[in-house]
Design an enzyme around this catalytic site. Sequence first.
Site, PDB file in Angstrom:
ATOM      1  N   GLU B 205       0.846  -1.224   0.075  1.00 54.19           N
ATOM      2  CA  GLU B 205      -0.088  -0.226   0.010  1.00 54.19           C
ATOM      3  C   GLU B 205       1.002   1.301  -0.123  1.00 54.19           C
ATOM      4  O   GLU B 205       1.475   1.769   1.239  1.00 54.19           O
ATOM      5  CB  GLU B 205      -0.821  -0.094   1.333  1.00 54.19           C
ATOM      6  N   CYS B 239      -2.938   8.733   3.196  1.00 49.97           N
ATOM      7  CA  CYS B 239      -2.653   8.232   1.818  1.00 49.97           C
ATOM      8  C   CYS B 239      -3.660   8.597   0.838  1.00 49.97           C
ATOM      9  O   CYS B 239      -3.341   8.618  -0.544  1.00 49.97           O
ATOM     10  CB  CYS B 239      -2.246   6.758   1.750  1.00 49.97           C
TER      11      CYS B 239
END
Lengths: 447, 447, 447, 447
Positions: B205, B239
């Site tokens: 990720e 993010c």
Amino acid sequence: MSLFYKVNIFLVQLPAPKRGEIVRQIGDALREKLQHLGRLVSLEMGKILAEGIGEVQEVIDMCDYAVGLSRQLNGSIVPSERPDHMMFEVWNPLGVVGVITAFNFPCAVLGWNACIALVCGNCVVWKGAPTTPLVTIAVTKLIAEVLEKNNLPSAIFTSFCGGAEIGEAIAKDTRIPLVSFTGSSKVGSKVQKFVNERFGKCLLELSGNNALIVMDDANIGLAVRSILFAAVGTAGQRCTTCRRLYLHESIYQSVLDQLVGLYKQVKIGDPLEKGTLVGPVHTQASRENFEKGISTIKSQGGKILTGGSVIESDGNFVQPTIVEISSDASVVKEELFGPVLYVMKIKTLEEAIELNNSVPQGLSSSVFTSKPETIFKWIGPHGSDCGIVNVNIPTNGAEIGGAFGGEKATGGGREAGSDSWKQYMRRSTCTINYGSELPLAQGINFG
Amino acid sequence: MSLFYKVNIFLVQLPAPKRGEIVRQIGDALREKLQHLGRLVSLEMGKILAEGIGEVQEVIDMCDYAVGLSRQLNGSIVPSERPDHMMFEVWNPLGVVGVITAFNFPCAVLGWNACIALVCGNCVVWKGAPTTPLVTIAVTKLIAEVLEKNNLPSAIFTSFCGGAEIGEAIAKDTRIPLVSFTGSSKVGSKVQKFVNERFGKCLLELSGNNALIVMDDANIGLAVRSILFAAVGTAGQRCTTCRRLYLHESIYQSVLDQLVGLYKQVKIGDPLEKGTLVGPVHTQASRENFEKGISTIKSQGGKILTGGSVIESDGNFVQPTIVEISSDASVVKEELFGPVLYVMKIKTLEEAIELNNSVPQGLSSSVFTSKPETIFKWIGPHGSDCGIVNVNIPTNGAEIGGAFGGEKATGGGREAGSDSWKQYMRRSTCTINYGSELPLAQGINFG
Amino acid sequence: MSLFYKVNIFLVQLPAPKRGEIVRQIGDALREKLQHLGRLVSLEMGKILAEGIGEVQEVIDMCDYAVGLSRQLNGSIVPSERPDHMMFEVWNPLGVVGVITAFNFPCAVLGWNACIALVCGNCVVWKGAPTTPLVTIAVTKLIAEVLEKNNLPSAIFTSFCGGAEIGEAIAKDTRIPLVSFTGSSKVGSKVQKFVNERFGKCLLELSGNNALIVMDDANIGLAVRSILFAAVGTAGQRCTTCRRLYLHESIYQSVLDQLVGLYKQVKIGDPLEKGTLVGPVHTQASRENFEKGISTIKSQGGKILTGGSVIESDGNFVQPTIVEISSDASVVKEELFGPVLYVMKIKTLEEAIELNNSVPQGLSSSVFTSKPETIFKWIGPHGSDCGIVNVNIPTNGAEIGGAFGGEKATGGGREAGSDSWKQYMRRSTCTINYGSELPLAQGINFG
Amino acid sequence: MSLFYKVNIFLVQLPAPKRGEIVRQIGDALREKLQHLGRLVSLEMGKILAEGIGEVQEVIDMCDYAVGLSRQLNGSIVPSERPDHMMFEVWNPLGVVGVITAFNFPCAVLGWNACIALVCGNCVVWKGAPTTPLVTIAVTKLIAEVLEKNNLPSAIFTSFCGGAEIGEAIAKDTRIPLVSFTGSSKVGSKVQKFVNERFGKCLLELSGNNALIVMDDANIGLAVRSILFAAVGTAGQRCTTCRRLYLHESIYQSVLDQLVGLYKQVKIGDPLEKGTLVGPVHTQASRENFEKGISTIKSQGGKILTGGSVIESDGNFVQPTIVEISSDASVVKEELFGPVLYVMKIKTLEEAIELNNSVPQGLSSSVFTSKPETIFKWIGPHGSDCGIVNVNIPTNGAEIGGAFGGEKATGGGREAGSDSWKQYMRRSTCTINYGSELPLAQGINFG
């Protein structure tokens, strides 16, 4: 906008079931040429005719399968925790898939990849093995004809006959989001590095080092026939070829005796001729590799029970070979790509499983037993660590409905059935707010 | 037999639904400490209290979800083409999962991974961020207590407070088949290289560079509130933070004016204090990074519409910033981890999608529109190429039922819901012959 | 707009994961009262305490399971054959589910239904057995408290203590789209007729007449213990109670001797007392029914090997009974709801399967064997025709992760796990045209 | 052992993928005769040639789909809560499926059923409509040829040309576990009663009374063309024919004017002739039924805007008819099987949905709109209660990938795609204990 993208538009504009219809026609075109193509595979690769035809049949089966799949590339609707919101999981084509295949299955592996890639809406860029150009060209022409008959650019399916430099170019090409590679762990590892450096995806089918275990409660007749097929079929050049044989001590000698007997009767020769069970290995290099392997085996204490030599003749023929060896020998952990079988003795299932799992590769494996307990342990969390885990059948012979591929140094990719198609698509989690409020997930309030 | 393996046996011997019961108890332990843990997250990471609590709530939700999942880690029975054969697809635990998380979600990302890893039968080795050790320790203690209460070794869940050297050790450790890494694309790429070299698996990720598009037919009020949350929430350190804003030319100035107005009212300060919307950035390094970023932006022609400076005070506070800039500026393609929003003008949906897709990252994206055609194009094959594709909500705010993660340089991993659990298990295609014949697949006859 | 509809709106407006949270709280409320409720079940129904507690535990397990399910009531996105079209399969709540349960599981069957009905967004109208009102009331109060604590109308979950007239009212009520009924085939058939006449749906769990087969290669110890539990547990008043025992001729006498020995040691008495294995049958009517049954058995040539009488005492106690009888006796085809086991001799698996399948009911069945071939034949197309097909475990003891229910006169419904939830929702196939053309399916041109 | 059973053995002994190959060949046989069969359908049923060919194409599509499905009739492996236990969900064939079809789709509905029934391993007993014997015979012969070519008894697929007495015999035959019936709700209800009395299963596709809603924000051109196709196509004799039209008041008159204009231009005549849009109704009885219907409509206050009469000619031609009527008229709640469209005015979406749902039938429905909010409400819990819920396409035109069927008086069955195949199989929950302990579910201890 890349050329790939422009070609891909033709495919993506076709709804998936229409792409399925194209693949159905490809299947029919292959069906019509089944015998011819099968012979060509046999001629060029060296496998016996039944296997050559079987390989083409597998592509045809994949086409039929992919037609049905073209109406089942299903996304999901997931219950959202927010009112007036819909949550979707949507699958879209990647655009282009690079497919690099090996000499031993000059068309089946392409078929696994291309059938699924096409119904998923992807163009295919195929590099066949440099030593099987005729199969590459024949398959490509058949597919091109179908595409053209449907008024589609044949550039949707492109192929190359070439070597490592083309493979590297594909691996490094940022326009190719997915590279499906079949070959050795060594080369696969390099391909993966190239592809990952540009944040592409890989689907790897790499080396196997497949073990077959025969327990004391096994159907011995079934086991012996399976070992023969698994170890000498395709002259030991399947990725799923059985290379390691673990025999329970109580049946060790008896199985070995039967095997050695059978090995001596195996008919080696022209693969197109009826009755032949073993053709030549693929190239002179393969033959030399065999010789080198036998010499290493001997140096590590391996005892040749039968075979062990190349056959002096016009073709690249080698003798199917059985080797008695210690499971500690380092050569047992490697994939020697020819008809060489290492035989070892085991006392318990636990020991057999530990040995089965003790090599870097993790493709296929098989146990012969008549005990439910053994079966379920073998396929369970403390059983075989391979991608293919068989019971009472050889290490090879995968059906297209299941996912084909292996773990560890075998690369982790999965082809053919199950949800393998997901690798050929990209996934989006989509949340749609169709109301006029803005509730946040996890009940957060902001501002 | 490694120590990991020995500890793992305790977990694997528990049937999956019993592992689910352990995870349920972990959820209850967290639920009891929700407020305390939420405050700790807020204190140590710097996000506002509502977000700190929301983050812990997300772990609790994951626990509840994983309990249900523990009875649904389903394999398949696939119809075999051979009589008297059963074909299974079986899922087994990997053994150990390494989880490396980042400072911005000091416990949620661990929760996504650990809940699923545990019900799947894997031990967890967690490295939290070096700057959030208190959260790491608190969560670890809570989990250890639950394990011990159930007579399980707390080594099932191990954690480290440390830096890159520990991350590297995890990445290189052959006993850890899967490493789940959350962090920058740069570091993630290195982790991937280490893990792949040993034929392990990665779940990545990595960086996001998330765009939000506002079309002329959008609900502008909804869009403006969403942009504010998406761009300044967590001080721009999610993010999924919105970093790029594409406004249709017809509403460009109006949306911008409203945004600049709102930015000026945003309360910056102590994240634990009621009413604060923006806390400090995480560290002094983050603050310096912001300053450096602003200077690069200026050098590339970016025009600061609001914000643009650090705030002189005790903490690491910076001003939420809006920048008008050309979409050609190279800085727009990078992830600047702070509250900086690039605004650009678009004329058509096609142009907006092309710009959305023009960066290396592929995490999240959002369009605001009231047209079905726009919605379905946006989520379709020629739409956003991100893993998260939203409509009329911010770029952030994922629900755990869906799969979380992104494409391209974001790494391709998927966490939380959908079939993400499959990444935490290994798959075997098992074929069992329970008859006494040996039919081969694809109808091959051999010998 | 019916009152049901108005109440249902409260539930439907909650997104499914929020409904899951309600069910989680119900699970916690039951968990807190596990011992008390378990005792109440034991007291009122007559089953032994371990079973009473086990029954409540099953409801708790269902709650946990349903929480996870609340984020997984997934619809599908199906590839459309038309450009610019999306095809969805969407699942929506039915509105209200009527649940009619029997005395033998006064709360577990409600739990199976209610947990799933609620997360699916349905109100529940429950009619418990007229002879177990205390359990009905206790469970209803616990659920009502949870609903109220969450500011939801407790009318979402309504219950009745009453008899056939209420059941009939539910069956005929057009506002109740689904009626889940557990009870005898005779009554179930009437319910089905009423519900179908108004085009409602039924979920039927009717009579069982469950056989257990012991092959010559079985683990006899395991078999004998299983038969004991299956035949005398809950005083033979489970729908999955083993009523027919088919013993391979080679182990017939030996198994029978062991069984008769065990039957004589079974402690009958106060179900709340430690050590008791068999409590009373539920009512005086049950006791009379037992007596009548024994007399019919005798008249049809049945030979009582042990038991066969009621026990003269305060409660409704009867002796666990083994009967040697011809498989042609008509009484063997019926469900006698008490601890009476018919024993018959078989020679082959085929014969055993044919006898297993020769009764009208099709709920549960079990074989004891150590041969893989027997296992896979038993669960295959020519094996047991029941909904529950066990191997080496008793006929009872279903886990909630699987679907519970049976075929033929057992009614065909499925409760608990798998895709049983679909029965509690309605399915729509939705096709959305978001383009401006009108292509028709199957390529039809019109006008 | 019944004759059915003996014939079925041939089919069940073929593994599912081999049955898929049979169905593939059936598809190819139909493909070869597409034009001929399409003409025959047109000639015998009366629908226009394009629709006749489209109907045969649908059977071919089903064959292709079923081939893929033959490798995907997947069961599940469910995690067991007990150590050393495996839990399976297995699907097995039912044996024989009775299929009763109606005149309006003399082969498509058979195709939906037979393709799936066959790959699932069931024999088919088909009763076609008494008025379409030629299509029944032609299709049967084609299938018989394929079966024979594959050395299978053609009794696997049996058909009857006959009336109600044969339907009743099928419904009452205990050897036929599933009866799939397509026809009126009235007859279907009787079939269901007969089948249920013997504890068989039904798959019902009964009456439709399908509404189409046009909102003020709709693409009017698209809507008008759709209404025309939906209402007059197949002379109003599709089960999905649009019978009720709800127009938003703001566009009511304009849409109506356009429709009336188009209706007057519709070419009625020989269905095999190019340019014809509407052929005759199927029989003289249909024609009389139309006349009777018109008279009832008038008696209930319906105002004929266009059409309303039979056409004096050789064939059974009637005029496509538009009726302005109150939504309270009882005739609006019934299915008049001809080209009669009731038009009504609505003010809001909520009103339109309530009216859509106010009839006993629940087959198909459609809304025309350009608002996402309307789309998602329409397909959501408070939207259309039908099995088919369309947006911006007509009420008809289902694709085979989705499930076809409807709720309420439409009978609840689902055919073609999605998981419809499960209705053609029986499900077993199998738990296998492969260890030597006897743990009970829910942690119960017994004895």
